[in-house]
Scaffold this active site. Structure first.
Site, PDB file in Angstrom:
ATOM      1  CD  GLN A  86      -2.712   1.323   2.450  1.00 43.80           C
ATOM      2  OE1 GLN A  86      -2.159   1.773   3.460  1.00 43.80           O
ATOM      3  NE2 GLN A  86      -3.984   0.952   2.423  1.00 43.80           N
ATOM      4  CE1 TYR A 122      -2.472   9.217   6.977  1.00 44.27           C
ATOM      5  CE2 TYR A 122      -3.821   7.337   6.354  1.00 44.27           C
ATOM      6  CZ  TYR A 122      -3.066   8.009   7.297  1.00 44.27           C
ATOM      7  OH  TYR A 122      -2.910   7.491   8.546  1.00 44.27           O
ATOM      8  NE  ARG A 153      -8.129   0.258   3.682  1.00 42.89           N
ATOM      9  CZ  ARG A 153      -7.780   0.060   4.943  1.00 42.89           C
ATOM     10  NH1 ARG A 153      -6.807   0.769   5.493  1.00 42.89           N
ATOM     11  NH2 ARG A 153      -8.386  -0.855   5.678  1.00 42.89           N
ATOM     12  N   GLY A 155      -8.791  -7.022   9.951  1.00 47.46           N
ATOM     13  CA  GLY A 155      -7.734  -6.224  10.549  1.00 47.46           C
ATOM     14  C   GLY A 155      -7.368  -6.698  11.932  1.00 47.46           C
ATOM     15  NE  ARG A 156     -10.348  -3.164  15.173  1.00 45.73           N
ATOM     16  CZ  ARG A 156     -11.474  -2.624  15.630  1.00 45.73           C
ATOM     17  NH1 ARG A 156     -11.470  -1.989  16.792  1.00 45.73           N
ATOM     18  NH2 ARG A 156     -12.596  -2.717  14.939  1.00 45.73           N
ATOM     19  CB  CYS A 171     -10.466  -8.685  17.644  1.00 48.95           C
ATOM     20  SG  CYS A 171     -10.517  -6.879  17.760  1.00 48.95           S
ATOM     21  CB  CYS A 219     -10.109  -3.202  24.059  1.00 47.54           C
ATOM     22  SG  CYS A 219      -8.483  -3.854  23.581  1.00 47.54           S
ATOM     23  CB  CYS A 250      -4.084  -2.605  18.117  1.00 50.07           C
ATOM     24  SG  CYS A 250      -5.822  -2.169  18.367  1.00 50.07           S
ATOM     25  CB  CYS A 281      -3.014  -7.743  20.322  1.00 52.36           C
ATOM     26  SG  CYS A 281      -4.694  -8.399  20.461  1.00 52.36           S
TER      27      CYS A 281
END
Length: 555
Positions: free
Chosen positions: A101, A169, A211, A304-305, A326, A329, A333, A343
């Site tokens: 990316q 961005y 993205r 992701g997480r 996950c 929380c 992360c 994590c």
């Protein structure tokens, strides 16, 4: 429910992915200050190579004004190609594909991160610091930086390129009407995107994706309808679209447990109706059921997480094994201003290079059925010990059973379910309602030295809360039902900003009052205790992990 669709292959451009599970690009701070992958970062990705596709964290394209975090990947020089080739070789050897990316962060940075240069942006709309509006020369320079980085990406062995046009961005700054206030032709930000895509596509043969935030959570920013039109205009220059969410505010794709799960499906349907491009969708996806629901709209599900919490998620879904959840929380992360990625529920994250602990044999007793004890028992059983776990209460979970926040409880109790299944599968013998009597054998006491405060049932009182302890944040949900509750800013100290923002919204719905200083309220009960370092899920699990890992070593 069948999860077979998750494991069907999919073609993106001319690249075939073995399954439809994609690892989301997530910042780690595991790269070097110079921007190349460390051994820690390589193994972090290899550990998660059961997905069909890995998308690297955002990777900056020049060493002038493109960087956003201290130890971020960068493809700004040919000198970096051998190190990136080491990463792609490792992932290919592990049997999966990897896209890089590419990003220019624009105004979303600080001078000290970009070698004391002034941040640039499409318009003079400051965010963190004063910015300079880009000239056409700047625009041409940045496009050329993306082009050179794309060439390096292909030479490094990446299977594809994703341009980061989400999360506020630089590309997103051109596309979003909230921050693009130019008066020239680039007021239409899609022109910048088109020129960028054309130039990149002219120099590489690998697939190119974008993205983009399908919503920016405000009335002035991008909406699903706007995004659908943008994609339609550049459709012929793309091989896939990756939908995320958010711009500069606290809300984004990594929503905490106060937000619905999975996220952004309704918004994605708007884009889906206008394009036939392969569609990737991210947003708080953690269960197999979530993932299958996403595939009703998208072609690939971006995790992701959850892959931070359990790197073997795809394998465990396929084999119906217990998945470490996950719990959303947003704590360890999200501390990337000063820390590497960690994590709370996975103490091995960021430490993938640690050697496997030695095998063991014989019986070990673990006293304490909270998170520390359950994790210690799990690691000991994996090492080969015959483990007995004693808990004086009538259920496992320790202090998790005391949670009063209904949103938190719904997510956090999934962790107890995981441990119960995992310990059963590992053959750990669990004894509830049992006080252990030490007979001098091999015993580990996994009982915390400190704990969160216990609940007190106040009624008809005026309560002032000036504390950041997690337990008090929970107890507000109970107290406000029978009391007047006032909270200060200290209650939200140390929380991820999305979690803090949504917690405030929940409090407002319940009628909690916000005050700037404790002295402004004449209260019957005043609770003041502000901690820099408080008991937490992450600390309890990490302590249990190391108790189990180091058991038997000479001190």
């Amino acid at each position: 429910m069948s999860f077979n669709k998750l494991f069907e292959p999919i073609t993106v451009g001319d690249v075939e992915l073995s399954n439809r599970i994609v690892m989301s690009p997530m910042a780690t701070n595991l790269a070097t200050p110079e921007g190349y992958p460390t051994e820690e970062l390589v193994m972090y990705y290899v550990r998660r190579a059961s997905v069909g596709l890995i998308i690297t964290e955002y990777t900056y394209v020049n060493r002038v004004d493109a960087r956003g975090t201290p130890n971020q990947l960068g493809l700004y020089s040919d000198d970096l190609i051998p190190k990136f080739a080491r990463l792609t070789e490792a992932i290919h050897n592990a049997g999966t594909k990897i896209f890089v990316q590419l990003v220019h962060v624009g105004r979303k940075t600080r001078r000290d991160l970009i070698w004391n240069n002034t941040p640039i942006a499409p318009s003079n709309v400051p965010l963190l610091e004063p910015v300079r509006e880009m000239s056409e020369d700047d625009i041409n320079r940045v496009i050329n930086d993306f082009v050179k980085a794309a060439i390096r990406a292909e030479r490094s062995g990446f299977d594809g390129i994703e341009l980061h046009g989400a999360h506020g961005y630089l590309i997103a700054q051109f596309l979003s009407p909230a921050v693009n206030r130019r008066s020239d032709r680039y007021r239409d930000g899609v022109i910048f995107l088109e020129e960028l895509l054309k130039e990149v596509r002219s120099v590489v043969s690998i697939p190119i994706g974008l993205r983009i935030s399908v919503t920016e959570f405000d009335n002035e920013g991008l909406t699903p309808e706007m995004v659908a039109k943008i994609i339609k205009r550049v459709e012929g220059l793309l091989d896939y679209v990756h939908l995320s969410a958010g711009r500069d505010g606290p809300l984004g794709s990594s929503m905490p447990f106060y937000y619905k799960r999975p996220s952004f499906i309704d918004e994605a349907k708007v884009v889906r109706s206008t394009t036939k491009l392969p569609l990737f969708l991210v947003g708080s996806i953690s269960t197999p059921e979530d993932a299958v629901k996403v595939l009703e709209v998208a072609d690939a599900v971006v995790i992701g997480r959850q892959l931070l919490a359990d790197p073997d998620w795809p394998i465990k879904v396929r084999l119906n094994m217990p998945i470490r959840p996950c719990i959303r929380c947003n704590q360890s992360c999200r501390l990337l201003a000063t820390r590497e990625v960690r994590c709370d529920v996975n103490p091995e994250l960021g430490w993938e290079l640690l050697p496997t602990p030695p095998k063991g044999f014989g019986e070990v007793v673990v006293v304490g059925g909270g998170l520390m004890g359950m994790e210690a028992a799990r690691i000991l059983a994996l090492r080969g010990f015959d483990v007995k776990l004693y808990e004086k209460g009538d259920k496992l979970g320790g202090q998790l059973n005391e949670i009063r926040d209904p949103y938190k409880r719904a997510e956090f109790m999934r962790l107890v379910d995981y441990y119960e299944r995992e310990l059963k599968g590992l053959g750990v013998k669990v004894y509830l309602n049992t006080e252990f009597k030490d007979d001098g054998g091999n015993v580990i006491y996994a009982v915390p030295k400190e704990r969160q405060p216990e609940f007190k049932d106040y009624r008809g009182l005026r309560i002032l809360l000036d504390s950041n302890l997690y337990a008090y944040q929970d107890y507000v949900f109970e107290w406000v039902r029978r009391n007047e509750v006032y909270v200060t800013d200290n209650v939200f100290r140390g929380l991820d900003r999305a979690r803090a923002y949504l917690l405030m919204e929940k409090y407002r719905e319940l009628g909690v009052e916000f005050v700037k200083s404790p002295e402004s309220v004449k209260a019957d009960v005043v609770i003041h205790s502000v901690y820099r370092d408080q008991p937490s899920i992450g600390k309890a699990i990490a302590r249990g992990y190391w108790l189990g890992r180091t058991y038997g070593q000479l001190k």
